[in-house]
Write a protein that holds these residues in place. Structure first.
Motif, PDB file in Angstrom:
ATOM      1  N   ILE A 211       0.853  -1.182   0.000  1.00  0.00           N
ATOM      2  CA  ILE A 211       0.000   0.000   0.000  1.00  0.00           C
ATOM      3  C   ILE A 211       0.890   1.232   0.000  1.00  0.00           C
TER       4      ILE A 211
ATOM      5  N   PRO B  89      -1.026   7.602   1.065  1.00  0.00           N
ATOM      6  CA  PRO B  89      -2.137   8.321   0.432  1.00  0.00           C
ATOM      7  C   PRO B  89      -1.688   9.682  -0.090  1.00  0.00           C
TER       8      PRO B  89
ATOM      9  N   CYS C  12      -5.027   5.947  -2.570  1.00  0.00           N
ATOM     10  CA  CYS C  12      -3.924   5.047  -2.241  1.00  0.00           C
ATOM     11  C   CYS C  12      -3.785   4.067  -3.402  1.00  0.00           C
TER      12      CYS C  12
ATOM     13  N   SER D 248      -7.447  10.904   3.805  1.00  0.00           N
ATOM     14  CA  SER D 248      -6.334   9.954   3.783  1.00  0.00           C
ATOM     15  C   SER D 248      -6.576   8.757   4.697  1.00  0.00           C
TER      16      SER D 248
ATOM     17  N   VAL E 136      -6.507   4.832   3.297  1.00  0.00           N
ATOM     18  CA  VAL E 136      -5.626   3.790   3.845  1.00  0.00           C
ATOM     19  C   VAL E 136      -6.458   2.624   4.368  1.00  0.00           C
TER      20      VAL E 136
END
Length: 105
Positions: free
Chosen positions: A27, A30, A49, A68, A72
């Motif tokens: 990941i 963001p 993301c 953000s 996430v």
């Protein structure tokens, strides 16, 4: 140092293939969505993301969130993606154990 804020290391093989290969689900941090990059209205807080599927690159994707934190949170919930891909692939933890518990008939 990793380019990801979070990652999971798995193994996968094609159905009936048996050859296990490495998969890293990563990941990315963001980022606020820029208005000129999308065709919908953003407010300067909406975030994106990117989720990399290193090993299955064609299945990498982007996740949008209202901020953000939500981006996430949504990006880290990969269970549904792995489950959908399990029609085509078998997934295993790095230890070799199946990623999904087998359900007895």
């Amino acid at each position: 140092m990793s380019r990801y804020i979070a990652e999971r290391h798995l193994l996968f093989s094609g159905k009936n293939d048996g050859v296990r290969k490495n998969l890293t689900v990563g990941i990315c941090a963001p980022k606020v969505v820029a208005q000129d990059k999308v065709q919908f209205s953003v407010d300067g807080v909406m975030s994106i993301c990117h989720v990399d599927m290193e090993g299955l690159d064609e299945h990498s994707f982007d996740v949008y969130g209202t901020d953000s934190m939500q981006a996430v949170n949504l990006a880290s919930n990969i269970e549904a993606v792995i489950k959908r891909l399990s029609d085509e692939y078998d997934f295993f933890w790095a230890s070799g154990e199946p990623y999904f518990e087998e359900v007895s008939p």
